[in-house]
Design a protein around this motif. Structure first.
Motif, PDB file in Angstrom:
ATOM      1  N   MET A  75      52.419  43.393  46.206  1.00  0.00           N
ATOM      2  CA  MET A  75      51.044  43.868  46.128  1.00  0.00           C
ATOM      3  C   MET A  75      50.904  45.124  45.272  1.00  0.00           C
ATOM      4  SD  MET A  75      48.826  41.883  47.297  1.00  0.00           S
ATOM      5  CE  MET A  75      47.384  42.953  47.326  1.00  0.00           C
ATOM      6  N   ASP A  76      51.936  45.959  45.220  1.00  0.00           N
ATOM      7  CA  ASP A  76      51.862  47.146  44.355  1.00  0.00           C
ATOM      8  C   ASP A  76      51.708  46.717  42.899  1.00  0.00           C
ATOM      9  OD1 ASP A  76      52.094  48.816  46.500  1.00  0.00           O
ATOM     10  OD2 ASP A  76      54.251  49.166  46.262  1.00  0.00           O
ATOM     11  N   GLN A  77      52.476  45.711  42.494  1.00  0.00           N
ATOM     12  CA  GLN A  77      52.379  45.206  41.129  1.00  0.00           C
ATOM     13  C   GLN A  77      51.042  44.502  40.915  1.00  0.00           C
ATOM     14  OE1 GLN A  77      54.864  45.433  38.457  1.00  0.00           O
ATOM     15  NE2 GLN A  77      52.917  44.972  37.460  1.00  0.00           N
ATOM     16  N   PHE A  78      50.583  43.773  41.926  1.00  0.00           N
ATOM     17  CA  PHE A  78      49.278  43.106  41.840  1.00  0.00           C
ATOM     18  C   PHE A  78      48.164  44.124  41.613  1.00  0.00           C
ATOM     19  CE2 PHE A  78      45.318  41.731  43.810  1.00  0.00           C
ATOM     20  CZ  PHE A  78      45.127  40.458  43.270  1.00  0.00           C
ATOM     21  N   ASN A  79      48.192  45.202  42.370  1.00  0.00           N
ATOM     22  CA  ASN A  79      47.168  46.241  42.224  1.00  0.00           C
ATOM     23  C   ASN A  79      47.239  46.898  40.849  1.00  0.00           C
ATOM     24  OD1 ASN A  79      46.090  45.905  44.817  1.00  0.00           O
ATOM     25  ND2 ASN A  79      47.614  47.264  45.717  1.00  0.00           N
ATOM     26  N   GLN A  80      48.452  47.101  40.358  1.00  0.00           N
ATOM     27  CA  GLN A  80      48.613  47.694  39.025  1.00  0.00           C
ATOM     28  C   GLN A  80      48.049  46.760  37.955  1.00  0.00           C
ATOM     29  OE1 GLN A  80      52.578  49.174  38.198  1.00  0.00           O
ATOM     30  NE2 GLN A  80      52.291  48.951  35.993  1.00  0.00           N
ATOM     31  N   ASP A  81      48.350  45.467  38.069  1.00  0.00           N
ATOM     32  CA  ASP A  81      47.802  44.482  37.130  1.00  0.00           C
ATOM     33  C   ASP A  81      46.278  44.460  37.205  1.00  0.00           C
ATOM     34  OD1 ASP A  81      50.351  43.803  36.395  1.00  0.00           O
ATOM     35  OD2 ASP A  81      50.445  42.007  37.658  1.00  0.00           O
ATOM     36  N   TYR A  82      45.771  44.506  38.424  1.00  0.00           N
ATOM     37  CA  TYR A  82      44.316  44.464  38.625  1.00  0.00           C
ATOM     38  C   TYR A  82      43.635  45.634  37.926  1.00  0.00           C
ATOM     39  CZ  TYR A  82      39.796  44.422  41.025  1.00  0.00           C
ATOM     40  OH  TYR A  82      38.455  44.398  41.294  1.00  0.00           O
ATOM     41  N   GLU A  83      44.190  46.827  38.070  1.00  0.00           N
ATOM     42  CA  GLU A  83      43.593  48.006  37.447  1.00  0.00           C
ATOM     43  C   GLU A  83      43.617  47.906  35.920  1.00  0.00           C
ATOM     44  OE1 GLU A  83      41.917  50.506  38.798  1.00  0.00           O
ATOM     45  OE2 GLU A  83      42.119  49.430  40.700  1.00  0.00           O
ATOM     46  N   GLU A  84      44.717  47.399  35.376  1.00  0.00           N
ATOM     47  CA  GLU A  84      44.800  47.241  33.916  1.00  0.00           C
ATOM     48  C   GLU A  84      43.779  46.224  33.419  1.00  0.00           C
ATOM     49  OE1 GLU A  84      47.813  47.358  31.336  1.00  0.00           O
ATOM     50  OE2 GLU A  84      49.319  48.348  32.564  1.00  0.00           O
ATOM     51  N   LEU A  85      43.661  45.130  34.135  1.00  0.00           N
ATOM     52  CA  LEU A  85      42.740  44.070  33.727  1.00  0.00           C
ATOM     53  C   LEU A  85      41.283  44.498  33.930  1.00  0.00           C
ATOM     54  CD1 LEU A  85      44.800  41.182  35.305  1.00  0.00           C
ATOM     55  CD2 LEU A  85      44.265  41.358  32.870  1.00  0.00           C
ATOM     56  N   LYS A  86      41.044  45.286  34.961  1.00  0.00           N
ATOM     57  CA  LYS A  86      39.674  45.723  35.255  1.00  0.00           C
ATOM     58  C   LYS A  86      39.116  46.592  34.145  1.00  0.00           C
ATOM     59  CE  LYS A  86      38.923  48.848  38.450  1.00  0.00           C
ATOM     60  NZ  LYS A  86      38.808  49.519  39.763  1.00  0.00           N
ATOM     61  N   HIS A  87      39.982  47.330  33.469  1.00  0.00           N
ATOM     62  CA  HIS A  87      39.539  48.250  32.422  1.00  0.00           C
ATOM     63  C   HIS A  87      39.674  47.638  31.027  1.00  0.00           C
ATOM     64  CE1 HIS A  87      40.416  51.108  35.797  1.00  0.00           C
ATOM     65  NE2 HIS A  87      39.266  51.590  35.382  1.00  0.00           N
ATOM     66  N   VAL A  88      39.700  46.314  30.952  1.00  0.00           N
ATOM     67  CA  VAL A  88      39.845  45.660  29.654  1.00  0.00           C
ATOM     68  C   VAL A  88      38.644  45.956  28.749  1.00  0.00           C
ATOM     69  CG1 VAL A  88      38.735  43.472  30.303  1.00  0.00           C
ATOM     70  CG2 VAL A  88      40.537  43.487  28.570  1.00  0.00           C
ATOM     71  N   GLU A  89      37.490  46.202  29.367  1.00  0.00           N
ATOM     72  CA  GLU A  89      36.289  46.508  28.577  1.00  0.00           C
ATOM     73  C   GLU A  89      36.374  47.883  27.919  1.00  0.00           C
ATOM     74  OE1 GLU A  89      32.903  46.040  31.041  1.00  0.00           O
ATOM     75  OE2 GLU A  89      33.282  43.937  31.497  1.00  0.00           O
ATOM     76  N   ALA A  90      37.236  48.736  28.439  1.00  0.00           N
ATOM     77  CA  ALA A  90      37.368  50.079  27.863  1.00  0.00           C
ATOM     78  C   ALA A  90      37.989  50.030  26.474  1.00  0.00           C
ATOM     79  CB  ALA A  90      38.196  50.966  28.792  1.00  0.00           C
ATOM     80  N   ASP A  91      38.683  48.943  26.161  1.00  0.00           N
ATOM     81  CA  ASP A  91      39.304  48.796  24.844  1.00  0.00           C
ATOM     82  C   ASP A  91      38.879  47.449  24.260  1.00  0.00           C
ATOM     83  OD1 ASP A  91      40.801  48.979  22.570  1.00  0.00           O
ATOM     84  OD2 ASP A  91      42.761  48.831  23.545  1.00  0.00           O
ATOM     85  N   PRO A  92      37.642  47.352  23.761  1.00  0.00           N
ATOM     86  CA  PRO A  92      37.117  46.067  23.281  1.00  0.00           C
ATOM     87  C   PRO A  92      37.881  45.488  22.090  1.00  0.00           C
ATOM     88  CG  PRO A  92      35.644  47.859  22.668  1.00  0.00           C
ATOM     89  CD  PRO A  92      36.646  48.430  23.597  1.00  0.00           C
TER      90      PRO A  92
END
Length: 355
Positions: free
Chosen positions: A264-281
């Motif tokens: 789950m630690d890795q899942f949460n890390q992946d989630y945060e990276e993917l959630k901010h995908v809009e920050a780098d269009p």
């Protein structure tokens, strides 16, 4: 065609398949593509999300497209965000599952989140997870619908007295919001329609049937479910043993849920990276440009540009190309037909020189 081109370069695919993959993502996640501007923005974000998911999980183009094909339609309808689904994909692939296996798991898990079996609800209760906290019921359930449900199951309707009391219960948010309490309060009223035994009570068998019918009605009447919250509650709950996960997700998919829950630690890390995908269009664009540097990259770049050129020219000049090719075909037929006719009429006068 720029986004499919970036995807093709990064994921080592071709333009046609890349275009189909992005289109599949947009359709399966119900994105708003009602205008060219919205479509372009969603295609850019979708490409970035697909590429980042692929790179985080070490997914091939086949993995990405199969996961989206099988998992995203049901997952989206169940209320899971594309970010959560992408995090599941990255984590699952890292654990060794193929894209199609991940897609089937996501589809099954999403189905169980919105419509758990009685066995699944028992598993949540054992783990201390209150399913009703993640559900939202419509204001004031309809007694008429409950009566129709009862008639379809057992052919029994309600008296005026029953309807009045049921209306009061179905307007009580505290009762309606808790499935167990709803079943406890509603079942005795409905049982009045059934024949009593010698002791003036409904048989145990009929009581079980009524309780099941009331529980099913409540489950099917749920307006919405916080599927994201419920999924996290299941994956992070230490009391959700392998047996309980199997009971909830079935023995075919409980193990897959356990693989993700253990990381789950890795899942949460992946989630945060993917959630901010809009920050780098321009994430996919920059990645594509980086990969096309050098001679080998330039050749790939040229190939992608040529495919893009062919697509653009073909679309812009479709009518002209069709007219030209049809004309050539007709011209060929006109030149061949007279020679054939002459040869059949004078086989000995026509030699190789004439042809």
């Amino acid at each position: 065609v720029e986004e499919p081109r970036h995807y093709a370069v990064i994921m080592q695919s071709d333009m046609t398949r890349s275009s189909e993959g992005i289109r599949s993502f947009l359709q399966n996640t119900n994105k708003d593509i009602s205008t060219p501007e919205k479509a372009l923005a969603e295609a850019k974000r979708g490409t970035n999300l697909m590429v980042k998911m692929g790179k985080l999980g070490g997914m091939s183009d086949e993995d990405v497209q199969q996961f989206i094909k099988f998992g995203f339609p049901t997952g989206t309808q169940a209320g899971l965000s594309d970010v959560t689904l992408a995090a599941l994909g990255a984590g699952g692939r890292r654990a060794g599952l193929r894209g199609d296996e991940l897609g089937v798991f996501a589809r099954a898990a999403a189905s169980k989140l919105v419509a758990p079996t009685n066995k699944g609800l028992d598993a949540l209760a054992v783990a201390g997870i209150d399913y009703s906290k993640f559900t939202k019921m419509p204001g004031g359930l309809n007694t008429g619908n409950l009566e129709a449900f009862s008639k379809r199951r057992f052919g029994k309707g309600f008296s005026d007295s029953q309807k009045t009391r049921l209306n009061d219960l179905l307007d009580d948010g505290e009762v309606v919001g808790d499935r167990d309490k709803f079943t406890e309060k509603v079942s005795p009223i409905i049982a009045e329609s059934y024949r009593k035994g010698k002791k003036g009570k409904v048989s145990a068998q009929d009581s079980q049937k009524i309780a099941k019918m009331v529980g099913d009605f409540h489950k099917l009447s749920i307006e919405s479910i916080d599927s994201e919250g419920l999924l996290r509650a299941i994956l992070t709950n230490p009391k959700m043993t392998t047996a309980l996960r199997n009971a909830y997700f079935t023995d075919k998919h409980g193990g897959k849920a356990g693989m993700i829950a253990s990381k789950m630690d890795q899942f949460n890390q992946d989630y945060e990276e993917l959630k901010h995908v809009e920050a780098d269009p321009k994430f996919a664009e920059k990645k594509s440009l980086y990969m096309t540097q050098g001679l080998g990259g330039s050749l790939d770049n040229l190939k992608g540009s040529f495919e893009t050129l062919v697509l653009n020219i073909g679309q812009a000049n479709e009518g002209l190309i069709r007219f030209a090719t049809d004309g050539i075909a007709k011209g060929t037929d006109l030149r061949v037909t007279p020679i054939r006719d002459i040869m059949s009429a004078n086989p000995r006068t026509i030699g190789p020189d004439h042809l």
